[in-house]
Design a protein around this motif. Structure first.
Motif, PDB file in Angstrom:
ATOM      1  N   MET A   1       0.827  -1.189   0.000  1.00  0.00           N
ATOM      2  CA  MET A   1       0.000   0.000   0.000  1.00  0.00           C
ATOM      3  C   MET A   1       0.875   1.258   0.000  1.00  0.00           C
ATOM      4  N   ARG A   2       1.927   1.250   0.819  1.00  0.00           N
ATOM      5  CA  ARG A   2       2.788   2.426   0.888  1.00  0.00           C
ATOM      6  C   ARG A   2       3.500   2.657  -0.435  1.00  0.00           C
ATOM      7  N   ILE A   3       3.862   1.578  -1.137  1.00  0.00           N
ATOM      8  CA  ILE A   3       4.541   1.736  -2.427  1.00  0.00           C
ATOM      9  C   ILE A   3       3.598   2.371  -3.433  1.00  0.00           C
ATOM     10  N   SER A   4       2.365   1.886  -3.499  1.00  0.00           N
ATOM     11  CA  SER A   4       1.418   2.442  -4.467  1.00  0.00           C
ATOM     12  C   SER A   4       1.133   3.909  -4.172  1.00  0.00           C
ATOM     13  N   ARG A   5       1.082   4.282  -2.906  1.00  0.00           N
ATOM     14  CA  ARG A   5       0.886   5.693  -2.557  1.00  0.00           C
ATOM     15  C   ARG A   5       2.079   6.532  -2.984  1.00  0.00           C
ATOM     16  N   ALA A   6       3.277   5.995  -2.795  1.00  0.00           N
ATOM     17  CA  ALA A   6       4.481   6.728  -3.186  1.00  0.00           C
ATOM     18  C   ALA A   6       4.568   6.878  -4.703  1.00  0.00           C
ATOM     19  N   MET A   7       4.135   5.853  -5.432  1.00  0.00           N
ATOM     20  CA  MET A   7       4.191   5.905  -6.889  1.00  0.00           C
ATOM     21  C   MET A   7       3.147   6.854  -7.457  1.00  0.00           C
ATOM     22  N   PHE A   8       2.012   6.938  -6.787  1.00  0.00           N
ATOM     23  CA  PHE A   8       0.925   7.769  -7.303  1.00  0.00           C
ATOM     24  C   PHE A   8       0.300   8.554  -6.177  1.00  0.00           C
ATOM     25  N   ASN A   9       0.695   9.792  -6.034  1.00  0.00           N
ATOM     26  CA  ASN A   9       0.302  10.605  -4.897  1.00  0.00           C
ATOM     27  C   ASN A   9      -1.081  11.240  -5.021  1.00  0.00           C
ATOM     28  N   GLU A  10      -1.562  11.479  -6.224  1.00  0.00           N
ATOM     29  CA  GLU A  10      -2.859  12.141  -6.389  1.00  0.00           C
ATOM     30  C   GLU A  10      -3.997  11.159  -6.188  1.00  0.00           C
ATOM     31  N   ARG A  11      -4.999  11.581  -5.440  1.00  0.00           N
ATOM     32  CA  ARG A  11      -6.190  10.749  -5.245  1.00  0.00           C
ATOM     33  C   ARG A  11      -7.428  11.636  -5.232  1.00  0.00           C
ATOM     34  N   ARG A  12      -7.554  12.517  -6.223  1.00  0.00           N
ATOM     35  CA  ARG A  12      -8.629  13.507  -6.184  1.00  0.00           C
ATOM     36  C   ARG A  12      -9.729  13.289  -7.213  1.00  0.00           C
ATOM     37  N   SER A  13      -9.501  12.420  -8.193  1.00  0.00           N
ATOM     38  CA  SER A  13     -10.515  12.245  -9.223  1.00  0.00           C
ATOM     39  C   SER A  13     -10.647  10.781  -9.588  1.00  0.00           C
ATOM     40  N   ILE A  14     -11.644  10.455 -10.370  1.00  0.00           N
ATOM     41  CA  ILE A  14     -11.860   9.073 -10.803  1.00  0.00           C
ATOM     42  C   ILE A  14     -10.696   8.597 -11.668  1.00  0.00           C
ATOM     43  N   GLU A  15     -10.099   9.493 -12.460  1.00  0.00           N
ATOM     44  CA  GLU A  15      -8.953   9.110 -13.287  1.00  0.00           C
ATOM     45  C   GLU A  15      -7.772   8.719 -12.411  1.00  0.00           C
ATOM     46  N   SER A  16      -7.540   9.493 -11.359  1.00  0.00           N
ATOM     47  CA  SER A  16      -6.430   9.168 -10.475  1.00  0.00           C
ATOM     48  C   SER A  16      -6.728   7.891  -9.688  1.00  0.00           C
ATOM     49  N   PHE A  17      -7.990   7.674  -9.351  1.00  0.00           N
ATOM     50  CA  PHE A  17      -8.359   6.437  -8.669  1.00  0.00           C
ATOM     51  C   PHE A  17      -8.102   5.240  -9.576  1.00  0.00           C
TER      52      PHE A  17
END
Length: 57
Positions: A1-17
């Motif tokens: 989980m921490r790796i995926s957060r580090a790789m992709f920091n944005e979580r504001r839209s459906i595209e980023s999700f």
């Protein structure tokens, strides 16, 4: 989980999700040793539980 957060920091839209979900799917296919190396590449500190013997090497 921490790796995926580090790789992709944005979580504001459906595209980023969706991108976040793709990264998580990619990580599931990696070996423990590959995950450890990837975590190191992203500066994630790992505890003693991450000490996995390098098989074949």
């Amino acid at each position: 989980m921490r790796i995926s957060r580090a790789m992709f920091n944005e979580r504001r839209s459906i595209e980023s999700f969706n991108a976040y979900q793709c990264i998580r799917s990619y990580l599931v296919d990696l070996s423990m040793q590959e995950l450890i190396e990837l975590a190191k590449d992203y500066g994630i500190e790992l505890g003693k539980a991450s000490n996995v013997k390098n098989i074949g090497g």
